[in-house]
Design a protein around this motif. Structure first.
Motif, short mmCIF file in Angstrom:
data_model
loop_
_atom_site.label_atom_id
_atom_site.label_comp_id
_atom_site.label_asym_id
_atom_site.label_seq_id
_atom_site.Cartn_x
_atom_site.Cartn_y
_atom_site.Cartn_z
N ARG A 33 0.80 -1.21 -0.13
CA ARG A 33 0.17 0.19 -0.05
C ARG A 33 0.78 1.26 -0.09
N TRP A 35 4.32 1.68 -1.01
CA TRP A 35 5.11 2.07 -1.99
C TRP A 35 4.92 1.36 -3.30
N TRP A 36 4.03 0.05 -3.51
CA TRP A 36 4.03 -0.64 -4.61
C TRP A 36 2.73 -0.39 -5.19
N LYS A 37 1.66 -0.46 -4.54
CA LYS A 37 0.40 -0.19 -5.09
C LYS A 37 0.29 1.20 -5.92
N PRO A 38 0.86 2.20 -5.57
CA PRO A 38 0.55 3.41 -6.42
C PRO A 38 1.47 3.38 -7.88
N LYS A 39 2.16 2.40 -7.86
CA LYS A 39 2.86 2.10 -9.05
C LYS A 39 2.25 0.98 -10.07
N HIS A 153 13.05 10.43 -7.42
CA HIS A 153 12.18 10.77 -6.20
C HIS A 153 12.90 11.76 -5.27
#
Length: 163
Positions: A33, A35-39, A153
């Motif tokens: 949730r 770091w990876w889901k937004p990608k 980033h």
């Protein structure tokens, strides 16, 4: 290497995920949730990464902060956390504390345990990257700012030396 047991302080336990594997889904969920889901990366990919922490080697290792059955947070020690700095190793990574447990010292405690795990595995320097807004937090914990504005980033890179 962190013992496969746990360290308890003020009702909060910091445990190696291998000692509490039932928290693997919580670790994967929080890391996904954050770091990876937004990608657009599927949860299954991060679940597989979390399972890698159940192996017998000293790295990777995930630590879990919990109170009994209640998951509170996590941090990991991994070989590499920045494509831009592949020669730096190991890293404290995936530091997460559930919102309701923040500002209680749990983040600092779990980060310190993760650094000690890296030193116990033989590292003399440990790395960590974070957004610049987290700089005061990590500096209060004794981490030294090594570089600013790294990668796409604009992350800070910190180091911690073995004592």
């Amino acid at each position: 290497m962190v013992s496969r047991g746990s360290v308890t302080s003020s009702e909060i336990t910091i445990a190696d995920l291998r000692a509490v594997p039932h928290f693997a889904a919580d670790v994967a969920d929080r890391v996904w949730r954050a770091w990876w889901k937004p990608k657009g990366v599927p949860l299954e990919h991060v679940t597989d990464l979390a399972r890698e922490n159940l192996g017998s080697g000293p790295v990777p290792v995930a630590l879990v902060a919990h109170r009994g059955p209640t998951f509170m947070g996590t941090a990991s020690v991994i070989a590499s956390d920045m494509e831009e700095r592949p020669h730096f190793t190991p890293w404290v990574a995936a530091v997460w504390v559930d919102e309701m447990f923040r500002r209680q010292g749990i983040g600092g405690t779990i980060v310190s345990h993760a650094a000690r795990a890296a030193f116990a595995a033989g590292a003399d320097t440990v790395y960590l990257c974070a957004v610049p807004a987290k700089r005061p937090f990590y500096q209060r914990l004794g981490w030294s700012l090594h570089e600013r504005d790294v990668g796409g980033h604009g992350l800070d890179v910190f180091t911690r030396k073995s004592i």
